[in-house]
Design an enzyme around this catalytic site. Structure first.
Site, PDB file in Angstrom:
ATOM      1  N   LYS A   1       0.824  -1.213   0.000  1.00  0.00           N
ATOM      2  CA  LYS A   1       0.000   0.000   0.000  1.00  0.00           C
ATOM      3  C   LYS A   1       0.857   1.263   0.000  1.00  0.00           C
ATOM      4  CE  LYS A   1      -3.117  -0.030   3.316  1.00  0.00           C
ATOM      5  NZ  LYS A   1      -4.093  -0.365   4.374  1.00  0.00           N
TER       6      LYS A   1
ATOM      7  N   LYS B   1       2.554   2.254   2.577  1.00  0.00           N
ATOM      8  CA  LYS B   1       2.457   2.844   3.923  1.00  0.00           C
ATOM      9  C   LYS B   1       3.494   2.172   4.827  1.00  0.00           C
ATOM     10  CE  LYS B   1      -2.119   4.573   4.982  1.00  0.00           C
ATOM     11  NZ  LYS B   1      -3.283   4.464   5.878  1.00  0.00           N
TER      12      LYS B   1
HETATM   13  N1  C2G Z   1     -10.746   7.039   8.871  1.00  0.00           N
HETATM   14  C1  C2G Z   1     -11.741   7.955   9.219  1.00  0.00           C
HETATM   15  N2  C2G Z   1     -11.394   9.186   9.625  1.00  0.00           N
HETATM   16  C2  C2G Z   1     -10.087   9.548   9.731  1.00  0.00           C
HETATM   17  C3  C2G Z   1      -9.079   8.619   9.402  1.00  0.00           C
HETATM   18  C4  C2G Z   1      -9.433   7.354   8.971  1.00  0.00           C
HETATM   19  O1  C2G Z   1     -12.946   7.645   9.144  1.00  0.00           O
HETATM   20  N3  C2G Z   1      -9.787  10.796  10.158  1.00  0.00           N
HETATM   21  C5  C2G Z   1     -11.159   5.705   8.406  1.00  0.00           C
HETATM   22  C6  C2G Z   1     -10.697   5.416   6.986  1.00  0.00           C
HETATM   23  O2  C2G Z   1     -11.612   5.965   6.053  1.00  0.00           O
HETATM   24  C7  C2G Z   1     -10.709   3.885   6.973  1.00  0.00           C
HETATM   25  C8  C2G Z   1     -10.327   3.531   8.424  1.00  0.00           C
HETATM   26  O3  C2G Z   1     -10.563   4.714   9.221  1.00  0.00           O
HETATM   27  O4  C2G Z   1     -12.032   3.414   6.713  1.00  0.00           O
HETATM   28  C9  C2G Z   1      -8.880   3.111   8.558  1.00  0.00           C
HETATM   29  O5  C2G Z   1      -8.081   4.164   8.052  1.00  0.00           O
HETATM   30  P1  C2G Z   1      -6.628   3.785   7.452  1.00  0.00           P
HETATM   31  O6  C2G Z   1      -5.896   2.963   8.438  1.00  0.00           O
HETATM   32  O7  C2G Z   1      -6.006   5.035   6.905  1.00  0.00           O
HETATM   33  O8  C2G Z   1      -7.069   2.839   6.258  1.00  0.00           O
HETATM   34  P2  C2G Z   1      -6.334   2.697   4.825  1.00  0.00           P
HETATM   35  O9  C2G Z   1      -4.873   2.767   5.010  1.00  0.00           O
HETATM   36  O10 C2G Z   1      -7.027   3.626   3.926  1.00  0.00           O
HETATM   37  O11 C2G Z   1      -6.651   1.160   4.459  1.00  0.00           O
HETATM   38  O12 C2G Z   1      -8.334  -2.412   1.897  1.00  0.00           O
HETATM   39  C10 C2G Z   1      -8.629  -1.156   2.475  1.00  0.00           C
HETATM   40  C11 C2G Z   1      -7.380  -0.525   3.040  1.00  0.00           C
HETATM   41  O13 C2G Z   1      -6.711  -1.433   3.907  1.00  0.00           O
HETATM   42  C12 C2G Z   1      -7.754   0.739   3.794  1.00  0.00           C
END
Ligand code: C2G
Length: 132
Positions: free
Chosen positions: A44, A46
């Protein structure tokens, strides 16, 4: 027994994650979180501060979360939805439309992201605040 699933890295766990998990749980009775492994995070693009095991411990301590499974690939969602009998797939709306194909297998819900907070913002603010 409505089963809900969501996926993410959940690094530097913050209140935006909690708001998402609380609302996801409110859509059903049982919430599964597909937690990105350290290896999948590399795919990803990250790099999480906390390891998978540390992030898993944090998530399992949240009352809204019933089960944490590893997320190792983009392709596993359909298999997970089928094998865990999932009724609802939930993601923050930064992913809006990206997972609509899952509508063939379950309900797809995008929830509004919590604005003004993110793991990246936390890192930047700490850097600035401590002038490091
Ligand atoms: N999120 C949120 N508000 C934020 C930050 C994050 O609602 N201020 C939500 C994101 O939209 C996501 C979840 O929290 O639904 C987890 O965020 P991340 O860890 O950043 O997820 P991501 O890296 O986008 O991974 O297959 C899908 C991916 O693994 C998603």
């Amino acid at each position: 027994m409505k089963r809900v699933i969501t996926y993410g890295t959940f690094d530097l766990l913050h209140y935006g994650h909690i708001h998402l998990l609380r609302r996801a749980k409110q859509l059903g009775d049982y919430l599964i979180v597909g937690l990105s492994t350290d290896e999948f995070n590399e795919i990803k693009g990250k790099k999480a501060y906390f390891s998978y095991e540390q992030r898993k411990l944090l998530l399992e301590s949240i009352k809204y979360v019933d089960q944490v499974i590893p997320e190792e690939s983009w392709e596993q969602k359909v298999r997970d939805i089928l094998s865990y009998n999932v009724d609802i797939f939930v993601m923050g709306d930064d992913w809006k439309d990206k997972f609509d194909f899952l509508n063939n297998y379950c309900e797809v819900v995008y929830l509004q992201r919590t604005l003004e907070i993110s793991t990246t913002k936390i890192k930047m603010d700490i850097k600035e605040y401590y002038d490091i």
